[in-house]
Write an enzyme that holds these catalytic residues in place. Structure first.
Site: not given
Length: 397
Positions: A35, A203, A353, A377
């Site tokens: 990043r 998830k 991510g 995200g």
């Protein structure tokens, strides 16, 4: 959205840049500087234009108060190392908008960069109260003449340094934000086909909206990672001690019923008795997971099948590892998908991510892929069709 060029001559101007420098740090050592490196082109462009560049960014979740574990000091040091070959000096302020920041801004010369301390040290940054956020934004705006939004990883957040400050200064999108949005548009507006989406991670609940939106757009949706066990359970299979979201089973059954052959699940799974890197691993059929084992990766046959789907595509979006890639015994599926992405004869996008961390940890070069996103995200919310506040405000006059 306005670009940096739309801001006019920036020589001598104080330019506040919201960057995303949220990198993994352990014992003051940066684990992945991706990043930071992604932020460089915009900072170099502004500094070479003679601007006084003031960078605000966050690190982790310090919960609105100073915490040495979340200082941006190691980031400032790394930023200085990376900008040194360009002849650009980097300074560091030990607070967000206080005495250190104000003095550093006053002493900043044209073509230099100043990194402010972690903006999340200030509880107003993430406040739900518009007036509180606005007060911090006023203080940030007082340090600068114009604002450049270049932290794509936070554009889905309605925060003081992302959203509110843009409403108080002449503003533009930085090069990184523009590049990310261009890629996302290619994924959502008439993508080249075949279009394959690979989803992993822990998830199903984290990916429900993106599944909803992309099922209508993609030709194939490959499911791996911890989320796959909810799909297997929904098919009536034993999943042992694997990660499972019982409350999502009905929703997943609906996906399986409606999607037909669009959804591709693994046919074999790497299992182990414990969540440990040295736990004995075995490969079993996806419909025959022992009750005393837990799945930690897709199996080798599935890795080959997923790779074949990916390599034959013209557009691929991948978000989420296929297994516990941090442990060598359970990294095979993620590596197979990553390798296949490097062979795509079209657009290959690694969705930020954990996926970005995985490809770097597994030894792949950034330029082996069409694009590595800096915002997992933010990318997912864009693909869900949500409005991102940090982008919407850039479109305001």
């Amino acid at each position: 959205m306005k670009t940096i060029e739309d801001l006019g001559d920036l020589a001598g101007q104080r330019v506040l840049v919201r960057s995303d420098l949220n990198v993994p740090i352990k014992d003051e050592v940066i684990g992945d500087d991706g990043r930071i490196r992604a932020s460089l082109p915009t900072l170099i462009k502004l500094a070479k234009a003679g601007a006084k560049v003031i960078v605000t960014a966050h690190l982790g979740r310090p919960k609105g108060e100073p915490n040495p574990a979340y200082t941006l000091a190691p980031v400032a040091e790394r930023l200085g190392e990376l900008l040194q070959p360009e002849g650009i000096t980097v300074h560091f302020a030990t607070d967000v908008t206080g005495e250190s920041a104000q003095e550093a801004v006053q002493e900043l010369d044209e073509g230099e960069v100043l990194l402010l301390e972690n903006v999340r040290y200030d509880p107003r940054e993430e406040s739900k109260d518009e007036a509180e956020r606005g007060a911090l934004a006023d203080e940030l705006a007082a340090l600068a003449d114009v604002f450049v939004s270049d932290g794509f990883g936070v554009v889905h957040r309605k925060q003081a340094s992302v959203y509110d400050v843009a409403r108080k200064l002449p503003h533009a999108a930085g090069g990184l934000v523009l590049a990310e949005v261009e890629v996302l548009k290619k994924l959502t507006e008439e993508p080249a086909r075949p279009y394959v989406v690979v989803l992993g991670g822990a998830k199903v609940s984290d990916k429900l909206a993106v599944i909803d939106n992309l099922l209508a757009k993609a030709d194939k949706l490959l499911i791996g990672g911890g989320m796959v066990f909810t799909f297997l359970k929904a098919q009536g299979h034993e999943v042992g001690k694997s990660l499972l979201e019982e409350d999502q089973l009905d929703i997943v059954r609906g996906y399986l019923k409606d999607a037909g052959d669009k959804i591709v699940l693994p046919t074999d799974i790497v299992v182990a008795p414990e969540f440990k890197g040295d736990s004995p691993a075995t490969v079993v059929a996806a419909d025959a997971i022992p009750a005393d084992q837990l799945g930690l990766d897709i199996g080798p046959d599935s890795g080959k099948a997923f790779a074949a789907e990916v390599a034959g595509a013209k557009t691929v979006f991948w978000n989420g590892p296929m297994g516990v890639f941090e442990m060598a015994a359970f990294a095979g599926g993620t590596k197979a998908v990553a390798q296949a992405l490097t062979e795509v004869g079209g657009l290959s996008v690694v969705g930020g991510g954990d996926s970005a961390a995985a490809v770097r940890q597994l030894g792949f070069a950034d330029d082996a892929f069409g694009h590595i996103s800096t915002g997992g995200g933010a990318s997912l919310e864009y693909l869900e069709g949500k409005e991102l506040p940090g982008l919407a405000v850039l479109e305001e006059d």
